[in-house]
Scaffold this active site. Sequence first.
Site, PDB file in Angstrom:
ATOM      1  N   LEU A  61       5.061  -5.627  -3.091  1.00  0.00           N
ATOM      2  CA  LEU A  61       5.354  -4.383  -2.367  1.00  0.00           C
ATOM      3  C   LEU A  61       6.633  -3.694  -2.813  1.00  0.00           C
ATOM      4  O   LEU A  61       7.140  -2.816  -2.119  1.00  0.00           O
ATOM      5  CB  LEU A  61       5.407  -4.672  -0.858  1.00  0.00           C
ATOM      6  CG  LEU A  61       4.126  -5.292  -0.279  1.00  0.00           C
ATOM      7  CD1 LEU A  61       4.304  -5.610   1.197  1.00  0.00           C
ATOM      8  CD2 LEU A  61       2.925  -4.379  -0.484  1.00  0.00           C
ATOM      9  N   LYS A  62       7.156  -4.088  -3.945  1.00  0.00           N
ATOM     10  CA  LYS A  62       8.382  -3.453  -4.444  1.00  0.00           C
ATOM     11  C   LYS A  62       8.026  -2.495  -5.573  1.00  0.00           C
ATOM     12  O   LYS A  62       6.989  -2.635  -6.202  1.00  0.00           O
ATOM     13  CB  LYS A  62       9.341  -4.514  -4.982  1.00  0.00           C
ATOM     14  CG  LYS A  62       9.649  -5.610  -3.997  1.00  0.00           C
ATOM     15  CD  LYS A  62      10.642  -5.130  -2.975  1.00  0.00           C
ATOM     16  CE  LYS A  62      10.886  -6.217  -1.940  1.00  0.00           C
ATOM     17  NZ  LYS A  62      11.759  -5.770  -0.869  1.00  0.00           N
ATOM     18  N   ASN A  90      -2.226  -2.632 -10.383  1.00  0.00           N
ATOM     19  CA  ASN A  90      -2.018  -2.923  -8.954  1.00  0.00           C
ATOM     20  C   ASN A  90      -3.306  -2.651  -8.207  1.00  0.00           C
ATOM     21  O   ASN A  90      -4.122  -1.831  -8.638  1.00  0.00           O
ATOM     22  CB  ASN A  90      -0.908  -2.023  -8.392  1.00  0.00           C
ATOM     23  CG  ASN A  90      -0.627  -2.315  -6.920  1.00  0.00           C
ATOM     24  OD1 ASN A  90      -0.576  -3.472  -6.506  1.00  0.00           O
ATOM     25  ND2 ASN A  90      -0.457  -1.272  -6.121  1.00  0.00           N
ATOM     26  N   HIS A 100      -4.584  -1.321  -4.494  1.00  0.00           N
ATOM     27  CA  HIS A 100      -4.100  -0.641  -3.287  1.00  0.00           C
ATOM     28  C   HIS A 100      -5.275  -0.557  -2.309  1.00  0.00           C
ATOM     29  O   HIS A 100      -6.394  -0.243  -2.729  1.00  0.00           O
ATOM     30  CB  HIS A 100      -3.599   0.762  -3.666  1.00  0.00           C
ATOM     31  CG  HIS A 100      -3.066   1.525  -2.502  1.00  0.00           C
ATOM     32  ND1 HIS A 100      -1.803   1.305  -2.000  1.00  0.00           N
ATOM     33  CD2 HIS A 100      -3.635   2.490  -1.736  1.00  0.00           C
ATOM     34  CE1 HIS A 100      -1.625   2.108  -0.953  1.00  0.00           C
ATOM     35  NE2 HIS A 100      -2.709   2.839  -0.785  1.00  0.00           N
ATOM     36  N   ASP A 105       2.072   4.148  -6.426  1.00  0.00           N
ATOM     37  CA  ASP A 105       0.627   4.417  -6.338  1.00  0.00           C
ATOM     38  C   ASP A 105       0.162   5.674  -7.070  1.00  0.00           C
ATOM     39  O   ASP A 105      -0.833   6.281  -6.684  1.00  0.00           O
ATOM     40  CB  ASP A 105       0.194   4.536  -4.857  1.00  0.00           C
ATOM     41  CG  ASP A 105       0.603   3.317  -4.050  1.00  0.00           C
ATOM     42  OD1 ASP A 105       0.631   2.221  -4.622  1.00  0.00           O
ATOM     43  OD2 ASP A 105       0.873   3.483  -2.854  1.00  0.00           O
ATOM     44  N   GLU A 162     -11.705  -5.560  -1.978  1.00  0.00           N
ATOM     45  CA  GLU A 162     -10.643  -5.866  -2.954  1.00  0.00           C
ATOM     46  C   GLU A 162     -11.007  -7.123  -3.724  1.00  0.00           C
ATOM     47  O   GLU A 162     -10.871  -7.188  -4.944  1.00  0.00           O
ATOM     48  CB  GLU A 162      -9.307  -6.107  -2.233  1.00  0.00           C
ATOM     49  CG  GLU A 162      -8.693  -4.866  -1.642  1.00  0.00           C
ATOM     50  CD  GLU A 162      -7.318  -5.151  -1.027  1.00  0.00           C
ATOM     51  OE1 GLU A 162      -6.549  -5.948  -1.580  1.00  0.00           O
ATOM     52  OE2 GLU A 162      -7.021  -4.566   0.027  1.00  0.00           O
TER      53      GLU A 162
HETATM   54  C1  GRF Z   1      -3.748  -6.354  -0.416  1.00  0.00           C
HETATM   55  O1  GRF Z   1      -4.267  -5.672   0.683  1.00  0.00           O
HETATM   56  C2  GRF Z   1      -3.475  -5.384  -1.541  1.00  0.00           C
HETATM   57  O2  GRF Z   1      -4.284  -4.266  -1.516  1.00  0.00           O
HETATM   58  C3  GRF Z   1      -2.048  -4.981  -1.283  1.00  0.00           C
HETATM   59  O3  GRF Z   1      -1.423  -6.107  -0.755  1.00  0.00           O
HETATM   60  C4  GRF Z   1      -2.388  -6.946  -0.120  1.00  0.00           C
HETATM   61  C5  GRF Z   1      -2.240  -8.326  -0.672  1.00  0.00           C
HETATM   62  O4  GRF Z   1      -3.011  -9.274   0.005  1.00  0.00           O
HETATM   63  N1  GRF Z   1      -1.440  -4.485  -2.481  1.00  0.00           N
HETATM   64  P1  GRF Z   1      -3.168 -10.737  -0.552  1.00  0.00           P
HETATM   65  O5  GRF Z   1      -1.769 -11.347  -0.642  1.00  0.00           O
HETATM   66  O6  GRF Z   1      -3.782 -10.654  -1.902  1.00  0.00           O
HETATM   67  O7  GRF Z   1      -4.015 -11.459   0.423  1.00  0.00           O
END
Ligand code: GRF
Length: 195
Positions: free
Chosen positions: A89-90, A106, A108, A149, A178
């Site tokens: 998140l950085k 990344n 998102h 993003d 995801e």
């Molecule tokens: C995910 O929702 C991703 O989209 C975001 O951070 C979250 C990470 O979740 N960038 P995890 O640690 O992979 O469970």
Amino acid sequence: MFNIAVLSSGHSRGSNLRAIAEYFRVNNLPVKIAFVIRTVADAPITEVCDEYNLTCHHLSIRDKDKFEAKVKYLTEYHQVHLIALAGFLKCLSSDFIDTVNVPVLNIHPALLPRFGGKGMYGIAVHRAVLAAGDIVSGPSVHIVNSAYDEGEIIAQEKVDVSACHTAEEIASLVLMAEHRLYGRAIWAYLKKLYS
Ligand code: GRF
């Protein structure tokens, strides 16, 4: 064989790391997760690393220059072809992006360019989707540049969230998407870039 590195920060769960590792394993792909980075010693992602026998380095991000220099060193040392952010998140500096010499991807949890940018992470994203009344959401995989993003989108999966009444319900549907998307997108990108 392709080598990739996975970067996480904070108390990352590591569910995307697990999904990626599982995708490469099940499909018998020549992709090795050379190392994983966590920024908090007891982050849950450590358990995923133990489960999949992955090297997981703990690097503090308090000094970002030092953090980035260490990631760069490890990337070169392990001859990494691609860095995947998963729960990182950085914001990485433009100097890092420009000099690391490998693409950084990344994932998102929204259909960028909607619901991206500063503050748009975790449940805040899904609350914004709900508040906007969107009936379709889903994850985006994009190339990382130094703006939050805003890099080129390379893969998305649309998810019908019309039956969701809470942000948590949307989050859970999008997270499943995801897990379907990220490993596939990384593999497709590696193939496109290096073959
Ligand atoms: C995910 O929702 C991703 O989209 C975001 O951070 C979250 C990470 O979740 N960038 P995890 O640690 O992979 O469970």
